[in-house]
Every structure is written in structure tokens, then in C-alpha cells.
Design an enzyme around this catalytic site. Structure first.
Site, mmCIF file in Angstrom:
data_model
loop_
_atom_site.group_PDB
_atom_site.id
_atom_site.type_symbol
_atom_site.label_atom_id
_atom_site.label_comp_id
_atom_site.label_asym_id
_atom_site.label_seq_id
_atom_site.Cartn_x
_atom_site.Cartn_y
_atom_site.Cartn_z
ATOM 1 N N LYS A 68 -5.062 -1.616 38.687
ATOM 2 C CA LYS A 68 -6.298 -0.514 38.675
ATOM 3 C C LYS A 68 -7.641 -1.456 39.056
ATOM 4 C CE LYS A 68 -4.431 2.560 35.083
ATOM 5 N NZ LYS A 68 -4.758 3.182 33.985
ATOM 6 N N LYS A 109 0.449 13.628 37.704
ATOM 7 C CA LYS A 109 -0.616 14.116 37.571
ATOM 8 C C LYS A 109 -1.606 13.491 38.626
ATOM 9 C CE LYS A 109 -0.638 12.942 32.836
ATOM 10 N NZ LYS A 109 -1.161 12.074 31.551
ATOM 11 N N LYS A 127 7.899 11.072 42.585
ATOM 12 C CA LYS A 127 7.834 11.870 41.359
ATOM 13 C C LYS A 127 6.856 12.686 41.262
ATOM 14 C CE LYS A 127 6.080 8.981 37.647
ATOM 15 N NZ LYS A 127 5.400 10.028 37.076
HETATM 16 P P1 ATP Z 1 -0.211 9.214 36.038
HETATM 17 O O1 ATP Z 1 0.364 9.681 37.677
HETATM 18 O O2 ATP Z 1 -1.548 9.078 35.845
HETATM 19 O O3 ATP Z 1 0.803 8.129 35.864
HETATM 20 P P2 ATP Z 1 1.929 10.976 35.058
HETATM 21 O O4 ATP Z 1 2.139 12.401 35.568
HETATM 22 O O5 ATP Z 1 2.975 9.845 35.421
HETATM 23 O O6 ATP Z 1 0.586 10.599 35.204
HETATM 24 P P3 ATP Z 1 2.121 9.858 32.260
HETATM 25 O O7 ATP Z 1 1.042 10.286 31.479
HETATM 26 O O8 ATP Z 1 2.178 8.725 33.183
HETATM 27 O O9 ATP Z 1 2.168 10.948 33.389
HETATM 28 O O10 ATP Z 1 3.417 10.081 31.547
HETATM 29 C C1 ATP Z 1 3.596 11.041 30.492
HETATM 30 C C2 ATP Z 1 5.165 10.979 30.275
HETATM 31 O O11 ATP Z 1 5.697 11.802 30.978
HETATM 32 C C3 ATP Z 1 5.907 9.596 30.380
HETATM 33 O O12 ATP Z 1 6.890 9.798 29.273
HETATM 34 C C4 ATP Z 1 6.595 9.959 31.751
HETATM 35 O O13 ATP Z 1 7.633 9.239 31.601
HETATM 36 C C5 ATP Z 1 6.819 11.438 31.603
HETATM 37 N N1 ATP Z 1 6.627 11.902 33.280
HETATM 38 C C6 ATP Z 1 5.610 11.645 33.978
HETATM 39 N N2 ATP Z 1 6.212 12.227 34.986
HETATM 40 C C7 ATP Z 1 7.348 12.677 35.072
HETATM 41 C C8 ATP Z 1 8.487 13.159 36.084
HETATM 42 N N3 ATP Z 1 7.989 13.546 37.383
HETATM 43 N N4 ATP Z 1 9.540 13.429 35.658
HETATM 44 C C9 ATP Z 1 9.822 13.167 34.356
HETATM 45 N N5 ATP Z 1 9.260 12.652 33.417
HETATM 46 C C10 ATP Z 1 7.841 12.402 33.733
HETATM 47 MG MG MG Z 2 2.673 7.595 34.832
#
Ligand code: ATP
Ligand code: MG
Length: 336
Positions: free
Chosen positions: A113, A202, A199
């Protein structure tokens, strides 16, 4: 004795999407009654990167409401806002003074980061894992669910426990409790709508890559209409050459509640033109009850605030007790 206490936090940034729901929240909701759950909205962590004051509170409400809408049950779970319990910040200061700088400089997430932030790296970003250690240790949880990206931070938390107990606790009377990771059954991995090998996340700059839980039917229809496909007729699971086919079928399976075999049979001769409307309708239907519950809670701010107030009270009672034990061990013992 009672159920094991489990603690986890989520940052009020961005919207929750289908990956978060199908990969994490839905499974959590299913097993919540086995644990005594503490879930906090990590609004202190949210400011370790530049943030927008105008939306911080709204994002916090949204996230708390979404969790309720997804089925988090207050009989099993305490939901609270991190900044409402000042012990988190206070314990962080105390821990700062026993945490070697190089432990923090070695954290992979900090290094990653920090590169993104360039020259403006703030101390908060470096200190993030110490705040996380405080978040955890205040509640003396039995287990902490951690994803791959947080494993190193949980290790650091355990190092802080050992160092603190070694320096300040009496032999065989530890003040802090070593937390164990909770290894959860992997939920489904949901992939991006614009690239079946990445994947859904967000932080993907493209809105078209994900379906958010609060997307309107029109937005859902638009995103599915534009999602990446391939030129082959007939859909199939598990063909490594067709990641989009596998991902979209998996989504259909999870959202419809049908089995893999049922979906494979139903869609084996379908073209994309037939499948996309089916997936669209199924997604809209599956999200409808979540969105309705979300609206109902959002329209009742009084209820939502009472949930967060109760959460704060329950959390604070435990957190303040731990903080007092830590302070006493460190020599803060002048009575008021
Ligand atoms: P960032 O891109 O900011 O890392 P993110 O979309 O990966 O955000 P997180 O807040 O990191 O979301 O993850 C929250 C939860 O959702 C975690 O338990 C993570 O494993 C799960 N998760 C996130 N993205 C996925 C995905 N595409 N498929 C399955 N589980 C997910
Ligand atoms: Mg994540």
C-alpha cells in the site's frame, strides 16, 4: 461453557458485491448460531488511506444495514462501530510503545500500500496492524477469521501478546489471550464479469466487473448484458479454456439454489442469448429480499441506531475491562 467468541471487522469502504456475499457473508450467516459473534465496522481503519469525511458515516450505516439485511442475527451477533469504543484507540497507543518499528515495516500489506501512496505515506498506514491487534485483543476472542491477506497481521498480534505478557504479566498469569485463526470452509470464489480469470473485487476500477448487492434491476441487467462471454454455444462447468462460462454458471447455481448437475443439464445446449436473461432474472430475484430488508432498516434510522448503541454498550463493557487490565499491568494504577 458458552459458545466460542469470534471477532471480525469490515471496513466501510465500497459496496459489498456478489463475491463478498457468496464467498463470505452467506456462509458466515449459516454458521453464526454456533458462535458468539462480534462484528465491527472498522471506521478507524478506513482512514489509513485518504478518505472522504462527507461519506464516512453514510458508508458505516450502509455496511451495518447490509449485514443485517444479509441475515446477521442479533441473537448471535453484536454489531458495533469501532470508533464508538475508544478503547481501540487507547490500547493502540499502549501497544505502539512496545511494538518494534521493524515489525511493522516488514508487513507485506504496508509495503504494497505504501508503494501505491507514494511519498505521502502516513503513520496510520504503518500502524494499522497495531490497531488490528488492539481490535482483537480487547475482546479476548477464541477465534479470529482471517483471509490470506490478514494472516501476517494475526501473527503480529500473537507476537504482541507474547511480548506484552513477557514484559508485564506475572508468570503463568497472562494478561492477554493468544488468538487462534479460524480457518473457514472456503466459500465460492466469484470471478469478475469482465474477466473470468480475475476475482470480483471492490477495488476493480470497472463497475461493470461486479454486481453490488444494492444494484437496481436495471444495473444488474446492464452488467450481465455486457459481461464477457465466449463464442461457443452450450455452457459448461470446469473447462479451463472457458473461465467465463464456469463463473456465470456457478453464479446461476448459487443464486438459484439448484445443484451443479441440474444447472449443467439445463444449460448444456443454451446459447448466451438465452442464458443471460435467465441469469439476470435469477440475480434480481435472489437480491430482492436483501434489498427489501435493507430499505426497511434504512427507513428506520432509529432502529439502526439502537442496534449500534446496544452493540457499543456490549462491546465497551468487555473492551474497557481488558484495557483496565492492560493499564494496571503497565503500572497505571493511581485510583481516581
Ligand atoms: P478489495 O478489492 O478492497 O480487497 P474485496 O472485494 O476483495 O475488496 P474484501 O473486503 O477484501 O473484499 O473481502 C471481504 C470478504 O469477502 C473476504 O472474506 C473475502 O475473502 C471475500 N471475498 C472478496 N471477494 C471475493 C470473491 N470474488 N469471491 C469470493 N469471496 C470474496
Ligand atoms: Mg480483498
Amino acid at each position: 461453557m458458552g459458545r466460542q467468541r469470534v471477532l471480525s471487522g469490515v471496513q466501510p469502504t465500497g459496496n459489498l458485491h456478489l463475491g463478498n456475499y457468496l464467498g463470505a457473508i452467506r456462509n458466515w450467516v449459516e454458521i453464526q448460531s454456533q458462535y458468539d459473534n462480534f462484528l465491527f465496522i472498522a471506521d478507524l481503519h478506513a482512514i489509513t488511506v485518504p478518505h472522504e469525511p462527507a461519506t464516512l458515516a453514510a458508508n458505516t450505516y450502509t455496511l451495518a444495514t447490509l449485514y443485517l439485511a444479509c441475515g446477521l442475527d442479533l441473537n448471535h451477533s453484536t454489531i458495533f462501530v469501532q470508533s464508538h469504543v475508544s478503547a481501540h484507540s487507547e490500547l493502540t497507543w499502549l501497544f505502539n510503545c512496545i511494538t518494534p518499528l521493524n515489525w511493522l515495516q516488514d508487513m507485506i500489506q504496508f509495503k504494497e500500500k505504501a508503494v501505491k501512496q507514494g511519498e505521502n505515506v502516513n503513520v496510520g498506514l504503518l500502524d494499522y496492524p497495531v490497531l488490528m491487534a488492539s481490535d482483537i485483543l480487547l475482546y479476548k476472542p477464541d477465534k479470529v477469521p482471517v483471509g490470506e491477506d490478514q494472516k501476517q497481521h494475526l501473527e503480529l498480534t500473537r507476537d504482541i501478546v507474547n511480548r506484552f505478557n513477557h514484559q508485564f504479566a506475572k508468570p503463568n498469569q497472562p494478561v492477554l489471550k493468544l488468538p487462534e485463526p479460524l480457518i473457514r470452509k472456503e466459500g465460492a470464489r466469484v470471478m469478475s464479469l469482465t474477466d473470468g480469470t480475475k476475482k470480483m473485487s471492490k477495488s476493480d476500477p470497472s463497475e461493470l466487473s461486479r454486481i453490488n448487492l444494492l444494484d437496481s434491476p436495471d444495473e444488474i441487467a446492464k452488467k450481465i448484458k455486457r459481461c464477457k462471454t465466449d463464442p461457443i454455444r452450450g455452457l459448461e462447468f470446469d473447462n479451463p479454456e472457458r473461465p467465463e462460462s464456469n463463473n456465470l454458471l456457478t453464479l446461476y447455481m448459487l443464486l438459484s439454489g439448484k445443484t451443479k448437475e441440474e444447472v449443467a443439464a439445463e444449460c448444456q445446449d443454451m446459447g448466451w442469448g438465452q442464458f443471460k436473461p435467465l441469469l439476470t432474472d435469477t440475480t434480481i430475484e435472489a437480491l430482492k429480499p436483501i434489498q427489501e430488508k435493507y430499505q426497511a432498516v434504512m427507513n428506520d434510522k432509529g432502529y439502526l441506531e439502537s442496534v449500534l448503541r446496544d452493540g457499543k454498550q456490549k462491546a465497551e463493557a468487555i473492551a474497557n475491562q481488558t484495557l483496565n487490565e492492560v493499564k494496571a499491568a503497565m503500572g497505571y494504577s493511581i485510583p481516581l
